[in-house]
Design an enzyme around this catalytic site. Structure first.
Site, PDB file in Angstrom:
ATOM      1  CG  HIS A  90      74.020  43.967  41.149  1.00 12.63           C
ATOM      2  ND1 HIS A  90      74.752  44.886  40.533  1.00 12.63           N
ATOM      3  CD2 HIS A  90      73.182  43.510  40.065  1.00 12.63           C
ATOM      4  CE1 HIS A  90      74.465  45.291  39.358  1.00 12.63           C
ATOM      5  NE2 HIS A  90      73.374  44.345  38.974  1.00 12.63           N
ATOM      6  CE1 TYR A 101      64.247  40.411  41.876  1.00 15.99           C
ATOM      7  CE2 TYR A 101      62.314  40.432  40.942  1.00 15.99           C
ATOM      8  CZ  TYR A 101      63.167  39.980  41.784  1.00 15.99           C
ATOM      9  OH  TYR A 101      62.657  38.914  42.503  1.00 15.99           O
ATOM     10  CE1 TYR A 152      69.305  38.600  43.124  1.00 15.51           C
ATOM     11  CE2 TYR A 152      66.988  39.022  43.846  1.00 15.51           C
ATOM     12  CZ  TYR A 152      67.904  38.367  42.940  1.00 15.51           C
ATOM     13  OH  TYR A 152      67.368  37.780  42.009  1.00 15.51           O
TER      14      TYR A 152
END
Length: 246
Positions: free
Chosen positions: A69, A114, A64
């Site tokens: 995000h 998360y 990520y």
């Protein structure tokens, strides 16, 4: 529901109500927080300064890294570098760094669960360090703003952001905490929203974002030292029109 910032806040994991106390005798945890700062800074810090809990939202792992995000994590990294704070502590499922902006103590936080479980770090940390709601700054990606445009607000809704939703749940449904929204724009055409959020920036978007992050550092430092002053209003105005050509 907006909760008054002067009211005690509870966390499902730390159900005992708390209220930040500014006196040395009633704030042992703040004393330990202050003691963890560099010696040169300790000589300057005063107990009338309420610490800030500054949280960037994102997902852990290289998969990520650099994605839209995860821009909340990037903002925390920029603040850490600008303030010489080491992110070297694990607490409440989060990577934590302790330091100060001027004389004001701050905790920088990157939850390591998360995104959708960010509140499991924020709630316990706020309770443990007795941080009042008005001093919990959430930093997150916002598709409602153009790429690289930032906005500081004293409170607000969750804007359909699952990370913010979870944080609010762990703050007893209270939404009256400050937030720094970082614009990432909208998915082009019919692109899937999830794919867009997990995509890295284009070279132009990256340039805009890097400039925005540097500006964001100054905005956060101003907020910590001055609160929501006229300087923050000017910051927001400058961000709103920075890509407008005259």
């Amino acid at each position: 529901m907006f909760c008054a910032s002067s009211s005690p806040i509870t966390s499902p994991l730390y159900p005992k109500a708390y209220k930040f106390s500014q006196t040395k005798s009633n704030s042992k945890r703040f004393s330990s927080l202050r003691a963890s700062l560099p010696v040169s800074d300790n000589k300057l810090l005063k107990f009338e300064y309420t610490p800030w809990l500054i949280v960037g939202l994102g997902n852990p792992g290289l998969k990520y890294y650099g994605t839209r995000h995860n821009i909340g994590f990037e903002m925390i990294d920029h603040i850490a570098r600008a303030t010489d704070i080491s992110m070297n502590t694990i607490q409440s499922k989060a990577l934590v760094g302790i330091g100060s902006v001027g004389e004001v103590p701050i905790l920088l936080v990157k939850p390591q669960g998360y995104m959708n479980f960010s509140g499991e770090s924020v709630g316990p940390l706020a309770a443990y360090y007795q941080i009042p709601l008005r001093h919990i700054l959430m930093i997150y990606d916002d598709m409602g703003l153009s790429n690289g445009v930032l906005r500081l607000q004293p409170k607000g809704g969750h804007s359909q952001h699952n990370g913010l939703k979870n944080v609010t749940e762990h703050l007893n449904g209270c939404r009256g905490y400050p937030r720094l929204s970082i614009g990432i724009g909208n998915p082009p055409g019919n692109m899937d929203m999830k794919a867009f959020l997990l995509q890295k920036f284009s070279p132009l978007e990256r340039k805009q974002m890097d400039e925005g992050l540097e500006q964001g550092v100054e905005g956060v430092k101003t907020l910590v030292e001055e609160g929501f002053s006229d300087s923050i209003s000017r910051f927001n105005l400058g961000q709103k029109y920075k890509f407008h050509k005259v």
